[in-house]
Design a protein around this motif. Sequence first.
Motif, short mmCIF file in Angstrom:
data_model
loop_
_atom_site.label_atom_id
_atom_site.label_comp_id
_atom_site.label_asym_id
_atom_site.label_seq_id
_atom_site.Cartn_x
_atom_site.Cartn_y
_atom_site.Cartn_z
N ILE A 1 -1.98 8.63 8.16
CA ILE A 1 -2.57 8.98 6.87
C ILE A 1 -2.24 7.90 5.84
O ILE A 1 -3.10 7.50 5.06
N MET A 2 -1.00 7.41 5.87
CA MET A 2 -0.59 6.35 4.94
C MET A 2 -1.48 5.12 5.14
O MET A 2 -1.94 4.52 4.17
N LEU A 3 -1.73 4.74 6.39
CA LEU A 3 -2.59 3.59 6.66
C LEU A 3 -4.04 3.88 6.30
O LEU A 3 -4.75 3.01 5.78
N LEU A 4 -4.51 5.10 6.56
CA LEU A 4 -5.90 5.45 6.22
C LEU A 4 -6.12 5.46 4.71
O LEU A 4 -7.22 5.21 4.25
N ARG A 5 -5.07 5.76 3.94
CA ARG A 5 -5.19 5.69 2.48
C ARG A 5 -5.52 4.28 2.01
O ARG A 5 -6.11 4.09 0.96
N LEU A 6 -5.16 3.29 2.80
CA LEU A 6 -5.43 1.90 2.43
C LEU A 6 -6.88 1.50 2.71
O LEU A 6 -7.33 0.48 2.21
N VAL A 7 -7.57 2.29 3.51
CA VAL A 7 -8.98 2.01 3.82
C VAL A 7 -9.81 2.52 2.65
O VAL A 7 -9.76 3.70 2.31
N PRO A 8 -10.58 1.64 2.02
CA PRO A 8 -11.25 2.01 0.77
C PRO A 8 -12.27 3.14 0.87
O PRO A 8 -12.49 3.84 -0.09
#
Length: 188
Positions: A101-108
């Motif tokens: 989820i933390m990494l997916l938050r970085l996907v715009p």
Amino acid sequence: MEQLEQWILTIKESHLLIASFLFILIHVVRPILFIPVILILMTGGVIFGFIHGTILSVIGLMLSSMIFYYLAEKMPWFTKRLIQMKHKLFGEQRHVTKQQIMLLRLVPFIHYHLLSFLIYEQATDLRQYNTLSLYTAIPMALIYTIIGQSVAQFSPKVMTILVLLILTISYLVRKDTRQKIKQLLTST
């Protein structure tokens, strides 16, 4: 364009507390106005700089997340829609970890509140939800505030073009917009 830049700098320098409050308020009303999260985070870097912009962004993201938690608790139709979105994007049996989820938050272009819903599903109470939300919000705020501060070095003309480009791309990647473009291209 220079007048707008001067106006923003004047407000920032003379009314820092008011500007900070308005920035946090924009984070809270962002979902209603359909403003991309990344645009707000980058704006924080442009206006307030790295440290102040990151702190204000984390506060705004956390307030937005708490409001989401309250809405998810009180509106079952809202969570049903998010469950459908989750199944379309991740599949029915897929479990997403907090690191993912933390990494997916970085996907715009992944829906911010869909990711908040994934945290909501994993959390047992509001305290755990807030902890997980903070854990996933900090890297996002840091990275996009840094980008925003870097963008502040650009000329106002280049900055305007960049903002318009981000808004256009975020509009075009929406599913319904992609379907309309696809229909338009196949009909001609």
